[in-house]
Design a protein around this motif. Structure first.
Motif, mmCIF file in Angstrom:
data_model
loop_
_atom_site.group_PDB
_atom_site.id
_atom_site.type_symbol
_atom_site.label_atom_id
_atom_site.label_comp_id
_atom_site.label_asym_id
_atom_site.label_seq_id
_atom_site.Cartn_x
_atom_site.Cartn_y
_atom_site.Cartn_z
ATOM 1 N N THR A 136 14.560 -45.387 39.073
ATOM 2 C CA THR A 136 13.696 -45.693 40.216
ATOM 3 C C THR A 136 12.305 -45.978 39.675
ATOM 4 O OG1 THR A 136 14.985 -44.271 41.683
ATOM 5 C CG2 THR A 136 12.765 -44.847 42.398
ATOM 6 N N ILE A 137 11.850 -47.218 39.867
ATOM 7 C CA ILE A 137 10.593 -47.671 39.269
ATOM 8 C C ILE A 137 9.581 -47.960 40.363
ATOM 9 C CG2 ILE A 137 9.535 -49.422 37.786
ATOM 10 C CD1 ILE A 137 12.439 -49.820 36.651
ATOM 11 N N MET A 138 8.442 -47.304 40.277
ATOM 12 C CA MET A 138 7.387 -47.436 41.283
ATOM 13 C C MET A 138 6.107 -47.939 40.636
ATOM 14 S SD MET A 138 8.320 -43.759 42.986
ATOM 15 C CE MET A 138 8.833 -43.170 41.365
ATOM 16 N N VAL A 139 5.369 -48.746 41.369
ATOM 17 C CA VAL A 139 4.142 -49.329 40.833
ATOM 18 C C VAL A 139 2.937 -48.808 41.606
ATOM 19 C CG1 VAL A 139 2.877 -51.459 40.364
ATOM 20 C CG2 VAL A 139 5.379 -51.417 40.133
ATOM 21 N N PHE A 140 2.030 -48.151 40.869
ATOM 22 C CA PHE A 140 0.770 -47.662 41.431
ATOM 23 C C PHE A 140 -0.281 -48.744 41.206
ATOM 24 C CE2 PHE A 140 -3.142 -44.938 40.626
ATOM 25 C CZ PHE A 140 -3.407 -44.737 41.976
ATOM 26 N N GLN A 141 -0.808 -49.299 42.272
ATOM 27 C CA GLN A 141 -1.695 -50.460 42.164
ATOM 28 C C GLN A 141 -3.148 -50.061 41.879
ATOM 29 O OE1 GLN A 141 -0.776 -52.408 45.883
ATOM 30 N NE2 GLN A 141 1.123 -53.264 45.086
ATOM 31 N N ASP A 142 -3.293 -49.267 40.846
ATOM 32 C CA ASP A 142 -4.604 -48.791 40.408
ATOM 33 C C ASP A 142 -4.413 -48.244 38.995
ATOM 34 O OD1 ASP A 142 -7.240 -47.930 40.279
ATOM 35 O OD2 ASP A 142 -7.227 -47.030 42.269
ATOM 36 N N GLN A 143 -5.398 -47.510 38.494
ATOM 37 C CA GLN A 143 -5.316 -46.923 37.161
ATOM 38 C C GLN A 143 -5.230 -45.404 37.283
ATOM 39 O OE1 GLN A 143 -9.120 -48.777 36.149
ATOM 40 N NE2 GLN A 143 -8.122 -49.731 34.371
ATOM 41 N N PHE A 144 -4.304 -44.806 36.552
ATOM 42 C CA PHE A 144 -4.166 -43.352 36.585
ATOM 43 C C PHE A 144 -5.492 -42.676 36.221
ATOM 44 C CE2 PHE A 144 0.537 -43.917 35.292
ATOM 45 C CZ PHE A 144 0.945 -43.900 36.615
ATOM 46 N N LYS A 145 -6.197 -43.253 35.240
ATOM 47 C CA LYS A 145 -7.403 -42.605 34.712
ATOM 48 C C LYS A 145 -8.497 -42.467 35.768
ATOM 49 C CE LYS A 145 -9.352 -46.880 32.737
ATOM 50 N NZ LYS A 145 -9.718 -47.565 31.464
ATOM 51 N N ARG A 146 -8.432 -43.272 36.828
ATOM 52 C CA ARG A 146 -9.418 -43.170 37.899
ATOM 53 C C ARG A 146 -9.124 -42.008 38.843
ATOM 54 N NH1 ARG A 146 -12.198 -47.272 40.192
ATOM 55 N NH2 ARG A 146 -11.012 -47.042 42.142
ATOM 56 N N HIS A 147 -7.959 -41.395 38.707
ATOM 57 C CA HIS A 147 -7.550 -40.351 39.645
ATOM 58 C C HIS A 147 -7.196 -39.030 38.963
ATOM 59 C CE1 HIS A 147 -7.252 -43.237 43.029
ATOM 60 N NE2 HIS A 147 -7.002 -44.085 42.037
ATOM 61 N N ILE A 148 -7.247 -39.010 37.630
ATOM 62 C CA ILE A 148 -6.984 -37.783 36.884
ATOM 63 C C ILE A 148 -8.282 -37.370 36.198
ATOM 64 C CG2 ILE A 148 -5.675 -36.742 34.997
ATOM 65 C CD1 ILE A 148 -3.413 -38.677 35.601
ATOM 66 N N LEU A 149 -8.807 -36.240 36.580
ATOM 67 C CA LEU A 149 -10.066 -35.748 36.026
ATOM 68 C C LEU A 149 -9.788 -34.927 34.769
ATOM 69 C CD1 LEU A 149 -11.710 -34.585 39.382
ATOM 70 C CD2 LEU A 149 -11.967 -36.807 38.220
ATOM 71 N N PRO A 150 -10.255 -35.390 33.605
ATOM 72 C CA PRO A 150 -9.939 -34.695 32.351
ATOM 73 C C PRO A 150 -10.326 -33.224 32.344
ATOM 74 C CG PRO A 150 -10.905 -36.842 31.900
ATOM 75 C CD PRO A 150 -11.049 -36.610 33.377
ATOM 76 N N ASP A 151 -11.423 -32.872 32.993
ATOM 77 C CA ASP A 151 -11.862 -31.474 32.960
ATOM 78 C C ASP A 151 -11.162 -30.617 34.009
ATOM 79 O OD1 ASP A 151 -13.055 -32.724 35.076
ATOM 80 O OD2 ASP A 151 -14.975 -31.663 34.886
ATOM 81 N N GLN A 152 -10.220 -31.226 34.756
ATOM 82 C CA GLN A 152 -9.509 -30.468 35.794
ATOM 83 C C GLN A 152 -7.988 -30.491 35.606
ATOM 84 O OE1 GLN A 152 -11.132 -28.727 38.400
ATOM 85 N NE2 GLN A 152 -12.885 -29.190 37.086
#
Length: 311
Positions: free
Chosen positions: A13-29
């Protein structure tokens, strides 16, 4: 004569997120990571190494038998195999389980987050190669449950059927001792360049030394073709030309389908690797592992154009 392919059957099952993961994952969290990705685009593909390899063999007009364990949800896959006239007599349904499946989310940078559920695959050792060995010219042991891979190698050897050992994604499960045991039982071994380094690290042996333990060892090199180790010699096989580079998913399986078909026809390992390269090049121009649909005559024409030989 048939080709017996032992390995995984899976739904992807292949899903496409139409953005960048890095914009939604906070490294310090990341110690309290809790994210959700909206994925309006999704598709479900038929996959698994055994299913993909058998599909490519069928495109070449070969007779592939699949040996795998599947779950209660396998119905759509069985219907597909029936339409393709691929032998599924040796698919064992494990009641109360799911067929193996991968859930893959890809962002705009082609980064991927994957969750894999092995399901029925972990019971693959319940199948016995010797039950399906009559009339088999050559076989393959591909990525599967750990016990299944070890059992299938032993059973191929006991049945005196030559086979390719293709550890692939199953490599992390195998110890150095396991790898040497399987390689010693096999006639051929196939790995990609990264896997080759991992096998060498796990066994403490060079690729040349490992090649001496089998009739032939093949290392695939992506766009750079493949390297064949046979009889103390090394042969470089060029990569076939691809019409487009769209999706590498399943290219290794397409390669192995071509390799198995060639060997089943009594071809040399080098000529078989050329056909393997072509099947990988055809596949990479399509999304998913089983959506390329060339006719056998089209494959033959491209084989002659790329390598100057007849199919």
């Amino acid at each position: 004569m048939s080709i017996l392919v032992c390995g995984s059957m899976a739904f992807d099952t292949i899903m496409v997120f139409q953005d960048q993961f890095k914009r939604h994952i906070l490294p310090d969290q990341i110690h309290i990571l809790n994210v959700s990705f909206f994925v309006p685009e999704m598709r479900r593909e038929f996959g698994g190494c055994a299913g993909n390899i058998a599909y490519n063999i069928s495109l070449l007009g070969g007779d592939a038998r699949i040996m795998a364990t599947v779950g209660d949800d396998v119905g759509p896959y069985r219907e597909r195999l029936t339409k393709l006239k691929i032998d599924q007599r040796f698919l064992k349904t494990i009641e109360g389980t799911f067929t193996a499946q991968a859930f893959i989310t890809t962002d705009q940078d082609n980064n991927q987050i994957t969750a894999f559920h092995p399901g029925a695959m972990m019971q693959s050792h319940l199948n016995n190669v010797q039950d399906a060995a009559e009339g088999v010219k050559i076989g393959l042991v591909g990525p599967d449950g750990l016990e299944g891979m070890l059992t299938h190698c032993r059973n191929f050897a006991a049945a005196k059927v030559p086979f390719i050992f293709d550890p692939g994604q199953g490599l992390p499960l195998l110890s150095g001792e396991d790898l040497l045991r399987c390689i010693d039982l096999a006639s051929y071994c196939t790995v990609n360049d990264y896997e080759a380094k991992l096998v060498c690290d796990k066994t403490g042996m060079s690729i040349e030394a490992l090649a001496e333990r089998v009739k032939g060892l093949i290392v695939t090199l992506g766009e750079h073709g493949s390297r064949i180790y046979e009889d103390g010699k090394v042969v470089e096989v060029a990569c076939a030309r691809a019409a487009a580079v769209v999706d590498p998913t399943g290219c290794g399986d397409a390669y192995r389908g071509g390799l198995l078909h060639g060997l089943s026809q009594g071809w040399t390992l080098t000529k078989s690797a050329k056909l393997a390269s072509l099947m990988g090049a055809i596949k990479i121009a399509h999304r998913g592992g089983q959506n390329h649909q060339p006719s056998r005559s089209e494959i033959a024409e491209r084989f002659t154009a790329d390598f100057g030989e007849t199919l």
